[in-house]
Design an enzyme around this catalytic site. Structure first.
Site, PDB file in Angstrom:
ATOM      1  CD  GLU A  25      -1.016   0.718   3.660  1.00 37.91           C
ATOM      2  OE1 GLU A  25      -1.524   1.839   3.464  1.00 37.91           O
ATOM      3  OE2 GLU A  25      -1.101   0.108   4.743  1.00 37.91           O
ATOM      4  CE  LYS A  86      -6.685   7.209   5.770  1.00 46.15           C
ATOM      5  NZ  LYS A  86      -6.940   7.447   7.203  1.00 46.15           N
ATOM      6  CB  VAL A 106      -5.675  -1.743   4.328  1.00 44.42           C
ATOM      7  CG1 VAL A 106      -6.121  -3.197   4.252  1.00 44.42           C
ATOM      8  CG2 VAL A 106      -4.349  -1.628   5.077  1.00 44.42           C
ATOM      9  CG  ASP A 138     -13.360   6.488  12.995  1.00 42.00           C
ATOM     10  OD1 ASP A 138     -13.266   5.811  11.944  1.00 42.00           O
ATOM     11  OD2 ASP A 138     -12.501   7.323  13.336  1.00 42.00           O
ATOM     12  CB  SER A 140     -10.941   1.191   9.200  1.00 46.40           C
ATOM     13  OG  SER A 140     -10.251   1.186   7.971  1.00 46.40           O
ATOM     14  CB  ALA A 141     -13.447   1.791   4.279  1.00 47.74           C
ATOM     15  CG  ASP A 142      -8.388  -0.530   6.081  1.00 43.84           C
ATOM     16  OD1 ASP A 142      -8.612   0.126   5.035  1.00 43.84           O
ATOM     17  OD2 ASP A 142      -7.407  -0.306   6.828  1.00 43.84           O
ATOM     18  CE  LYS A 159      -0.309   1.710  14.468  1.00 45.05           C
ATOM     19  NZ  LYS A 159      -1.018   1.084  13.388  1.00 45.05           N
TER      20      LYS A 159
HETATM   21  N1  PSU Z   1      -2.098   1.690  10.446  1.00 44.55           N
HETATM   22  C1  PSU Z   1      -0.771   1.919  10.466  1.00 44.55           C
HETATM   23  N2  PSU Z   1      -0.203   2.647   9.478  1.00 44.55           N
HETATM   24  C2  PSU Z   1      -0.940   3.141   8.455  1.00 44.55           C
HETATM   25  C3  PSU Z   1      -2.349   2.881   8.436  1.00 44.55           C
HETATM   26  C4  PSU Z   1      -2.882   2.156   9.433  1.00 44.55           C
HETATM   27  O1  PSU Z   1      -0.095   1.475  11.368  1.00 44.55           O
HETATM   28  O2  PSU Z   1      -0.376   3.804   7.582  1.00 44.55           O
HETATM   29  C5  PSU Z   1      -3.158   3.373   7.273  1.00 44.55           C
HETATM   30  C6  PSU Z   1      -3.485   2.225   6.309  1.00 44.55           C
HETATM   31  O3  PSU Z   1      -3.412   2.698   4.988  1.00 44.55           O
HETATM   32  C7  PSU Z   1      -4.918   1.898   6.655  1.00 44.55           C
HETATM   33  C8  PSU Z   1      -5.444   3.260   6.997  1.00 44.55           C
HETATM   34  O4  PSU Z   1      -5.642   1.309   5.601  1.00 44.55           O
HETATM   35  O5  PSU Z   1      -4.399   3.885   7.718  1.00 44.55           O
HETATM   36  C9  PSU Z   1      -6.705   3.197   7.815  1.00 44.55           C
HETATM   37  O6  PSU Z   1      -7.246   4.474   7.900  1.00 44.55           O
HETATM   38  P1  PSU Z   1      -8.702   4.657   8.493  1.00 44.55           P
HETATM   39  O7  PSU Z   1      -8.590   4.280   9.932  1.00 44.55           O
HETATM   40  O8  PSU Z   1      -9.004   6.102   8.270  1.00 44.55           O
HETATM   41  O9  PSU Z   1      -9.598   3.747   7.714  1.00 44.55           O
HETATM   42 MN    MN Z   2     -12.132   6.221  10.173  1.00 46.03          MN
END
Ligand code: PSU
Ligand code: MN
EC number: 4.2.1.70
Length: 303
Positions: A25, A86, A106, A138, A140-142, A159
């Protein structure tokens, strides 16, 4: 998809030769780490994948194209760009159409990998259910992507800036297998273990490859998480990192940080508060994931 996808020479040749390809990524490069460590990390991770017999494909959006594999120059552009966006699932069409520089998360890396026929993707950590999500929603879309897109994600777990328990519940609901690689536990990124267990333990890359093949042969749509713990020598003490994360979370709330800015804000804060130690750990665990991910990709490619 020819209209939208372009392949680096290395990836194109690798695919023609029937080699295993590993997706990487780019949000981790643009928003997850500072320059120049981000670009150094990106280069070295690619080399580790080559050294383990596979071909690296770092994915990003540039010039209205989804790039499957970046040149040295493109990597540098991405790593130094102040306006890389992003790009998650919802942003993908906008970024391609507007020809902005897009750093894939991701979720969107999984989408692009699937479009390119790549089955294995290596990163550091995935997004998940944030602490307090019962109020903020909140999530994540992941996670949704893992439910629907057929790509395996090798990471170091989740994390504790996130709610690890709720993230695992969500993944269970969505039918996403969580494999502990050489561990029964579910790793928490900076630490090798958490209070939670993985669903299954597999010790060898071939076993992971077999499981993935069976999953997809059965038509079970969606990805899988291969959770690979951070090596002991690179991990941080649990109480230490927990107290830092608590401080970072409080600062995010005080500053009213919302939406897509939450994760990059927290990562930056944690780095600052650990005086860079979190960054060193982060880089080390990505390298470790690259070794394992490349081996899995090679085995899967052989099956
Ligand atoms: N966790 C990390 N480093 C990162 C990310 C997550 O330790 O760089 C990034 C990844 O690209 C992940 C994104 O897909 O943050 C998730 O963001 P969000 O929580 O806004 O969906
Ligand atoms: Mn988010």
């Amino acid at each position: 998809m020819r209209e939208f996808l372009t392949y680096s020479k290395e990836v194109e040749e690798g695919m023609a030769a029937g080699k295993a390809i590993v997706a990487l990524e780019s949000t981790i490069i643009s928003h997850g780490m500072p320059y120049p460590q981000n670009v150094e990390m990106a280069r070295k991770v690619e080399q580790i994948i080559r050294d383990n017999g596979a071909v690296p494909a770092t994915i990003a959006i540039m010039d209205g194209k989804i790039k499957i594999g970046l040149s040295e120059e493109e990597l540098e552009t991405l790593g130094t760009s102040k306006n890389a966006r992003k790009t998650s699932r919802r942003d993908l069409a906008y970024v391609v159409a507007s020809k902005e520089i897009g750093a894939t998360t991701v979720a969107s890396t999984m989408i692009c990998a699937e479009l390119a026929g790549i089955k294995v993707f290596v990163t550091g950590g995935i997004g998940g259910v944030h602490r307090g999500a019962e109020e903020t929603m909140d999530i994540s879309a992941d996670l949704e992507e893992l439910a629907s897109t057929n790509v395996a994600v090798v990471c170091a777990g989740v994390k504790s800036i996130l709610d690890i328990g709720l993230t695992l519940e969500y993944l269970e609901t969505k039918g996403v297998p969580v494999v502990g690689f050489q561990t029964d536990k579910f790793p928490a990124f900076y630490t090798a273990t958490s209070e939670f267990d993985s669903n299954f333990r597999l010790d060898e890359p071939i076993q992971v490859a077999r499981m993935l093949k069976v999953k997809w042969d059965l038509g079970l749509i969606g990805g899988a998480i291969i959770a690979n713990p951070i090596p002991a020598e690179d991990s941080l003490a649990e109480e230490y990192i927990d107290s830092i994360i608590t401080t970072a979370l409080n600062e995010a709330t005080e500053n009213g940080v919302k939406g897509k800015d939450v994760t990059p804000f927290l990562l930056g804060k944690v780095k600052e508060l650990t005086e860079g130690k979190s960054l060193e750990s982060n880089i080390a665990l990505v390298y470790n994931n690259a070794t394992v991910g490349a081996k899995i990709a090679v085995e899967l490619n052989n099956l």
